[in-house]
Design an enzyme around this catalytic site. Sequence first.
Site, PDB file in Angstrom:
ATOM      1  CE  LYS A   1      -4.252  -1.297   2.380  1.00  0.00           C
ATOM      2  NZ  LYS A   1      -4.914  -0.843   3.671  1.00  0.00           N
TER       3      LYS A   1
ATOM      4  CG  PHE B   1     -19.151  12.912  11.460  1.00  0.00           C
ATOM      5  CD1 PHE B   1     -19.573  11.696  11.912  1.00  0.00           C
ATOM      6  CD2 PHE B   1     -18.259  13.904  12.050  1.00  0.00           C
ATOM      7  CE1 PHE B   1     -19.700  12.059  13.770  1.00  0.00           C
ATOM      8  CE2 PHE B   1     -18.180  14.074  13.511  1.00  0.00           C
ATOM      9  CZ  PHE B   1     -18.994  13.196  14.398  1.00  0.00           C
TER      10      PHE B   1
ATOM     11  CB  CYS C   1     -19.162   2.553   7.986  1.00  0.00           C
ATOM     12  SG  CYS C   1     -17.734   3.122   7.555  1.00  0.00           S
TER      13      CYS C   1
HETATM   14  C1  UGA Z   1     -21.435   6.177   6.453  1.00  0.00           C
HETATM   15  C2  UGA Z   1     -21.786   7.678   6.994  1.00  0.00           C
HETATM   16  O1  UGA Z   1     -22.914   8.094   6.135  1.00  0.00           O
HETATM   17  C3  UGA Z   1     -20.719   8.526   7.182  1.00  0.00           C
HETATM   18  O2  UGA Z   1     -21.153   9.617   7.835  1.00  0.00           O
HETATM   19  C4  UGA Z   1     -19.769   7.811   8.046  1.00  0.00           C
HETATM   20  O3  UGA Z   1     -18.311   8.631   8.366  1.00  0.00           O
HETATM   21  C5  UGA Z   1     -19.181   6.589   7.441  1.00  0.00           C
HETATM   22  O4  UGA Z   1     -20.307   5.627   7.339  1.00  0.00           O
HETATM   23  C6  UGA Z   1     -18.367   5.880   8.503  1.00  0.00           C
HETATM   24  O5  UGA Z   1     -18.435   5.703   9.561  1.00  0.00           O
HETATM   25  O6  UGA Z   1     -17.117   5.834   8.102  1.00  0.00           O
HETATM   26  P1  UGA Z   1     -20.662   5.267   4.040  1.00  0.00           P
HETATM   27  O7  UGA Z   1     -20.680   3.934   4.645  1.00  0.00           O
HETATM   28  O8  UGA Z   1     -19.683   5.866   3.205  1.00  0.00           O
HETATM   29  O9  UGA Z   1     -20.836   6.457   5.307  1.00  0.00           O
HETATM   30  O10 UGA Z   1     -22.071   5.309   3.141  1.00  0.00           O
HETATM   31  P2  UGA Z   1     -23.286   6.007   3.190  1.00  0.00           P
HETATM   32  O11 UGA Z   1     -23.300   7.078   2.166  1.00  0.00           O
HETATM   33  O12 UGA Z   1     -23.623   6.122   4.471  1.00  0.00           O
HETATM   34  O13 UGA Z   1     -24.245   4.812   2.561  1.00  0.00           O
HETATM   35  C7  UGA Z   1     -24.473   3.688   3.347  1.00  0.00           C
HETATM   36  C8  UGA Z   1     -25.242   2.606   2.708  1.00  0.00           C
HETATM   37  O14 UGA Z   1     -26.685   3.198   2.978  1.00  0.00           O
HETATM   38  C9  UGA Z   1     -25.165   2.302   1.216  1.00  0.00           C
HETATM   39  O15 UGA Z   1     -25.366   1.083   1.054  1.00  0.00           O
HETATM   40  C10 UGA Z   1     -26.250   3.078   0.646  1.00  0.00           C
HETATM   41  O16 UGA Z   1     -26.864   2.609  -0.563  1.00  0.00           O
HETATM   42  C11 UGA Z   1     -27.560   2.815   1.572  1.00  0.00           C
HETATM   43  N1  UGA Z   1     -28.600   3.938   1.672  1.00  0.00           N
HETATM   44  C12 UGA Z   1     -28.070   5.319   1.730  1.00  0.00           C
HETATM   45  C13 UGA Z   1     -29.787   3.601   1.194  1.00  0.00           C
HETATM   46  O17 UGA Z   1     -30.015   2.498   1.117  1.00  0.00           O
HETATM   47  N2  UGA Z   1     -30.692   4.795   1.189  1.00  0.00           N
HETATM   48  C14 UGA Z   1     -30.260   5.897   1.408  1.00  0.00           C
HETATM   49  O18 UGA Z   1     -31.300   6.780   1.603  1.00  0.00           O
HETATM   50  C15 UGA Z   1     -28.960   6.268   1.560  1.00  0.00           C
END
Ligand code: UGA
Length: 439
Positions: free
Chosen positions: A37, A153, A264
């Site tokens: 990496k 976040f 996450c």
């Molecule tokens: C999430 C949080 O949003 C971040 O704020 C946090 O920092 C991060 O985890 C972490 O703990 O590191 P992330 O895992 O990148 O971020 O993705 P999200 O955008 O939260 O989406 C998560 C899942 O929810 C995806 O599979 C997405 O498809 C799903 N999702 C999201 C839905 O099914 N419906 C929605 O309306 C939004």
Amino acid sequence: MTLRLSVIGTGYLGATHAACMADLGFEVIGLDVDPAKIEILRSGTVPFYEPGLDEVLARNIAAGRLTFTTSFEEAASFADVHFICVGTPQAAGAQKADMSQVFGSIASLTPHLHPGALVVGKSTVPVGTAVQIQAQLAKTAADGVEVAWNPEFLREGFAVQDTLHPDRLVVGVQSQRAEDLLREVYAPLIADGVPFLVTDFPTAELVKVAANSFLATKISFINAMSEVCEAAGADVTQLAEAIGYDPRIGNRFLAAGLGFGGGCLPKDIRAFMARAAELGAENAVAFLREVDQINLRRRTRTVDLAREALGGSFRDRRVTVLGASFKPDSDDVRDSPSLDVAVAMSNAGAQVVVHDPKGLVNAERVYPHMYYDADLMTALAHAELVVLGTEWREYRELDPAALGPAVGARTIIDARNALDPNAWRNAGWTYRALGRPTA
Ligand code: UGA
């Protein structure tokens, strides 16, 4: 003199934090125990797909502000503030977090730390971790070494934007000095008006898991409504739009579909339940079990819909799954709902072909027995069923009329409610979606 920073761990969080802190003008050293990496990062590229991160990384390496190492001794002697950004995945065979990388990296760093160094945890950890690390450092580290907790976040796919323009900064500290050092690190963001919240250790740790639990709950809420809509003949996308206009509810994170995956939300709600149980507060978060179950039921429901669309059996039927990553603009396939559905259909006897714009290399690493095709048109050839499992832009923009002749049968399950049902029906497709039995 400006502070010098180290960032321990170069996954999504660490690589982004290192590159963005260098972009703010600090001298930064990034550390990973994986030499492969580090080689990739030194060459100015990121070992995963994250829009915009390559550029930030490359320009800061070129400016001489960002270097990489595998040596804890080098990182400790270089920097005054050390950000711990290592992973805390779900422990094998358990609900709780595997904390070995956090404790392992602290143990490797400690003997080399300067007196007065600040160790800042950014990894998502069970509440109580910071106080435990502080106690350990008080016994084993040089004088004045202390801990702070600064949860992150950022979202994958928006990592640079979220790091340089966060909604808020949260720092859990035990001293004014730790607070002052972190105010110095984040001075440019604070000057931009980003709220800077100072808390104790447990509050800072809990803010992170509470935020992710809330987001997971919001998604599962709308997916629970989806189940009711399926039973009642209603349309969940209209329901979501209608309730989302109420600003107290809001329309973000209210997209019904295949639910949440990734590295996450799923593991964080499970680790939170496990930690709350250790603290005797399991009843307070018992609802998260339901949040998890609702989420997983969407995957089963999609497989059932697919079986139904194929007339009751998957055996030797050709199915194309669009999407392997857990969400668009990411090559991360950890706990990917779409890939999970693909594997379940394959296990049930279907000939599944998986397409994804960026996630196929990672998918193949996890499921080498599955069949992947990086070319969309050949992936779709002869498909008797198409399942859209991740709403990449290129899938949203598909032309159903142009696609028709490529497939064996014009049947699509839109498991992300990302397509226009009328456009697909008008082009001769049988269109099915989650939570929209009448759409
Ligand atoms: C999430 C949080 O949003 C971040 O704020 C946090 O920092 C991060 O985890 C972490 O703990 O590191 P992330 O895992 O990148 O971020 O993705 P999200 O955008 O939260 O989406 C998560 C899942 O929810 C995806 O599979 C997405 O498809 C799903 N999702 C999201 C839905 O099914 N419906 C929605 O309306 C939004």
